[in-house]
Design a protein around this motif. Sequence first.
Motif, PDB file in Angstrom:
ATOM      1  N   THR A  73      -2.850   1.657  -4.988  1.00 42.45           N
ATOM      2  CA  THR A  73      -2.516   0.981  -3.731  1.00 42.45           C
ATOM      3  C   THR A  73      -3.371  -0.250  -3.455  1.00 42.45           C
ATOM      4  O   THR A  73      -2.855  -1.298  -3.052  1.00 42.45           O
ATOM      5  CB  THR A  73      -2.658   1.961  -2.555  1.00 42.45           C
ATOM      6  N   ASP A  74      -4.704  -0.128  -3.652  1.00 38.71           N
ATOM      7  CA  ASP A  74      -5.578  -1.245  -3.291  1.00 38.71           C
ATOM      8  C   ASP A  74      -5.329  -2.456  -4.182  1.00 38.71           C
ATOM      9  O   ASP A  74      -5.348  -3.602  -3.715  1.00 38.71           O
ATOM     10  CB  ASP A  74      -7.052  -0.826  -3.341  1.00 38.71           C
ATOM     11  N   THR A  75      -5.065  -2.219  -5.457  1.00 37.78           N
ATOM     12  CA  THR A  75      -4.826  -3.336  -6.366  1.00 37.78           C
ATOM     13  C   THR A  75      -3.494  -4.017  -6.066  1.00 37.78           C
ATOM     14  O   THR A  75      -3.403  -5.251  -6.069  1.00 37.78           O
ATOM     15  CB  THR A  75      -4.856  -2.855  -7.827  1.00 37.78           C
TER      16      THR A  75
ATOM     17  N   VAL B 257       0.827  -1.206   0.000  1.00 38.78           N
ATOM     18  CA  VAL B 257       0.000   0.000   0.000  1.00 38.78           C
ATOM     19  C   VAL B 257       0.861   1.257   0.000  1.00 38.78           C
ATOM     20  O   VAL B 257       0.580   2.232  -0.717  1.00 38.78           O
ATOM     21  CB  VAL B 257      -0.946  -0.005   1.219  1.00 38.78           C
TER      22      VAL B 257
END
Length: 415
Positions: free
Chosen positions: A233-235, A227
């Motif tokens: 970040t989420d992927t 992250v």
Amino acid sequence: MALCLANSLIACGDFVPYDQLVRYKWWYRYGYMSSTGHCFDIGAATKNAIQEFEKRQRKFAKAWNISYEEMDNTLSSELLQAFNVNCSKEGVAGNGALMRLAPVPLFFYRIPEKAVEYSGESGRITHGDDKAYDACRYYGALIVAALHGVLKDELISDKFYEDHKQWFGKKPLHTDILKIAQGSYKKSGGYNEGIRGKGYVVSALEAALWAFWSDNNSFEEGALKAVNLGDDTDTTAAIYGQLAGAVYGYQDLPNKWCKRVYAKNFISHVSNWIVCEGIINDNEEHFAHFGKDDPNEDYDHPEHSVTQNCKSYTFDTDYGHKLRIIDTPGRSSDHPKMSCEEGWSISKKSWDRLLEYTHKSLSPYFIRQECNKVEYFRLKTMGMIRPMLESMRNILRNVSNALKGRILSVDDAWQ
């Protein structure tokens, strides 16, 4: 989208890209399997592929004289073969194909070659570039190896691809993915040395593997590293979590995070269905064989002629157990009768366990938002209960086919 893919594998009992696209469309249009009740943060490549799929559905329905409303139902094998499911343009290499991957290697891990190939195909239907296809194949192979107990040091070895090359068939990895497989992500400086969690699938794969390589055997530390790279970040964290979760296991996930997962009981149940419904091996299909010669069967049984045309009927009963009835006309012995009695006993126990589970252990799943459309409510409800209903259907189908085959009792099966 990972839940859409998982539900497709469970419902179909196999890899059916058309059904996967149908469920992605439901997510996009109706919020199917979404934690918020609607689609959010969809990538451009995925959105374009789903819209192309809808166009092809309309065109296909007209050409084959099928109602468009019926196009989301399971098509016949003939129609499935006629429908082109690769809905992406060439050169599309986003990370969306990689972030939803895990259900495929989980479902097929017992057959590594098939798991790797289907991992690639699961990405190709929405992301048409070879780099996306091979990123999914390579990452799928890592997850499969982890499920087979391969240690982390071997997973991050620069020789992993060479040591498992037979899993990839005759298709070598794209050079950009091969560089990653050979350790390009092993940079102690991380971000300062060029590791980026971007939307490009090559960068995303490299970033996720860097987080895994440098996480000090801690899921929490690795997820935070993924992250904190910034960008998508989420992927990046979702990609990291698929492999790290397979290696470290559910028990090592931070409890403080697990408590906050929306619909965690439902997700846990879907995960269990994936394991229970997964394909066992390449020669023995998941559902029962009826009236087919069993390729694994040795015809040279005591008291049986090797020249007889034996038939083997195989039923799913329990994880790791099979009921196999061998049809050898004119011959009998106590051994097959004993096997049948034992098999039917296991089947009954499986029934009882399923009924007890649905009666006592199935956790309720609450819909937080009010449903203002009947269609929305129907999709939500089916998404919650369909895996259970379709597994019950599989058991009923086995029993029904057994009855059609005149196997009405243990004694009849023995005869």
